[in-house]
Design an enzyme around this catalytic site. Structure first.
Site, PDB file in Angstrom:
ATOM      1  N   ASP A  71       0.850  -1.188   0.000  1.00  0.00           N
ATOM      2  CA  ASP A  71       0.000   0.000   0.000  1.00  0.00           C
ATOM      3  C   ASP A  71       0.886   1.238   0.000  1.00  0.00           C
ATOM      4  O   ASP A  71       2.096   1.140   0.229  1.00  0.00           O
ATOM      5  CB  ASP A  71      -1.023  -0.007   1.143  1.00  0.00           C
ATOM      6  CG  ASP A  71      -0.397   0.070   2.520  1.00  0.00           C
ATOM      7  OD1 ASP A  71       0.801  -0.255   2.673  1.00  0.00           O
ATOM      8  OD2 ASP A  71      -1.102   0.445   3.464  1.00  0.00           O
ATOM      9  N   TYR A  73       2.917   4.764   0.808  1.00  0.00           N
ATOM     10  CA  TYR A  73       3.572   5.328   1.990  1.00  0.00           C
ATOM     11  C   TYR A  73       2.570   6.216   2.725  1.00  0.00           C
ATOM     12  O   TYR A  73       1.804   6.947   2.091  1.00  0.00           O
ATOM     13  CB  TYR A  73       4.794   6.140   1.587  1.00  0.00           C
ATOM     14  CG  TYR A  73       5.852   5.331   0.877  1.00  0.00           C
ATOM     15  CD1 TYR A  73       6.512   4.287   1.530  1.00  0.00           C
ATOM     16  CD2 TYR A  73       6.205   5.609  -0.435  1.00  0.00           C
ATOM     17  CE1 TYR A  73       7.492   3.540   0.886  1.00  0.00           C
ATOM     18  CE2 TYR A  73       7.184   4.868  -1.089  1.00  0.00           C
ATOM     19  CZ  TYR A  73       7.820   3.832  -0.429  1.00  0.00           C
ATOM     20  OH  TYR A  73       8.788   3.095  -1.076  1.00  0.00           O
ATOM     21  N   PHE A  84       6.864   1.668  -4.367  1.00  0.00           N
ATOM     22  CA  PHE A  84       8.266   1.815  -3.963  1.00  0.00           C
ATOM     23  C   PHE A  84       8.852   3.202  -4.252  1.00  0.00           C
ATOM     24  O   PHE A  84       9.937   3.526  -3.774  1.00  0.00           O
ATOM     25  CB  PHE A  84       9.167   0.737  -4.608  1.00  0.00           C
ATOM     26  CG  PHE A  84       8.869  -0.652  -4.143  1.00  0.00           C
ATOM     27  CD1 PHE A  84       9.224  -1.077  -2.865  1.00  0.00           C
ATOM     28  CD2 PHE A  84       8.212  -1.557  -4.970  1.00  0.00           C
ATOM     29  CE1 PHE A  84       8.941  -2.368  -2.427  1.00  0.00           C
ATOM     30  CE2 PHE A  84       7.915  -2.847  -4.543  1.00  0.00           C
ATOM     31  CZ  PHE A  84       8.291  -3.249  -3.271  1.00  0.00           C
ATOM     32  N   HIS A 193      10.736  -9.923  -0.051  1.00  0.00           N
ATOM     33  CA  HIS A 193      10.484  -8.486  -0.104  1.00  0.00           C
ATOM     34  C   HIS A 193      11.784  -7.737   0.192  1.00  0.00           C
ATOM     35  O   HIS A 193      12.597  -8.190   1.012  1.00  0.00           O
ATOM     36  CB  HIS A 193       9.418  -8.100   0.923  1.00  0.00           C
ATOM     37  CG  HIS A 193       8.838  -6.741   0.711  1.00  0.00           C
ATOM     38  ND1 HIS A 193       9.466  -5.598   1.172  1.00  0.00           N
ATOM     39  CD2 HIS A 193       7.714  -6.332   0.080  1.00  0.00           C
ATOM     40  CE1 HIS A 193       8.741  -4.556   0.834  1.00  0.00           C
ATOM     41  NE2 HIS A 193       7.677  -4.968   0.163  1.00  0.00           N
TER      42      HIS A 193
END
Length: 227
Positions: A71, A73, A84, A193
């Site tokens: 989701d 920031y 990202f 991740h």
């Protein structure tokens, strides 16, 4: 009767590809939920004009690679609709720092001084979060509000209508969504991740060189990963 697609500000190719979604009950409920958040004075990121930024930056017919995030920031100014990625004036997040380190080890890029990945989006990389909005200061606060249905529809459409796309699936949530993708039609590259919480398990995945090798094999332009 009003056209449910008329109020959706998204690139035309995506608007047509996802036409069946705009009038569905879950999407109407999602819009109503977001309007209610705003009505209550709750800060939601990214701003409305950037919710579909990933789609506007990477038109439907230009997609070559898909990177799936979680989701947005939840700190002010950081989310701008690309997973990202952050605007140039924002501090580089820890996960992105690890992505940059892996790029350097894999293909020899220099570590960028900013975290804006729009250059990737412009080259056909769909930087897709599975959830497209979040409350300020509350990670995953818009989980199970309807976005997962929407991003699932996005992946189903890409899976069925396109061939030879490359999906970079980093972490279990992305890999779970990636189950919608048929490996006989597309390429799926999986890794841990890039978060520091994964204790370095992401490093050594070499997805940047692998992606370009696949693109070259397909006769497509490789990605210039340096941002």
């Amino acid at each position: 009767m009003s056209d449910p697609a008329a109020s959706v500000k998204i690139e035309e190719g995506w608007k047509q590809a996802l036409m069946s979604e705009w009038g569905k009950p879950y999407f109407k409920d999602l819009k109503a939920f977001l309007l209610e958040e705003r009505k209550q004075g709750i800060r939601v990121f990214p701003p409305g004009s950037l919710i579909f930024n990933a789609f506007n930056k990477t038109p439907y017919d230009k997609v070559k690679v898909v990177i799936i995030g979680q989701d947005p920031y939840h700190t002010p100014g950081a989310a701008h609709g690309l997973c990202f990625s952050v605007p140039r004036d924002q501090r580089i997040p820890p996960s992105l720092r690890n992505i940059y380190k892996e790029m350097q080890d894999d293909i020899g890029t220099t570590i960028p001084k900013h975290g804006n990945l729009e250059k990737w989006a412009d080259q056909g990389i769909l930087l897709l979060n599975s959830i497209l909005t979040v409350r300020a200061g509350q990670a995953k606060s818009h989980h199970k509000k309807g976005w997962e249905h929407f991003t699932g529809a996005v992946l189903n459409k890409l899976n069925s209508d396109r061939q030879n796309l490359i999906f970079l699936l980093w972490g279990r949530p992305a890999q779970k969504l990636g189950e919608l993708i048929d490996p006989s039609r597309h390429y799926k590259l999986t890794a841990a991740h890039p978060s520091p919480l994964a204790r370095g398990a992401y490093f050594g995945s070499k997805h940047f060189s692998q992606t370009n090798a696949i693109l070259e094999k397909l006769g497509k332009e490789p990605i210039d990963w340096q941002v």
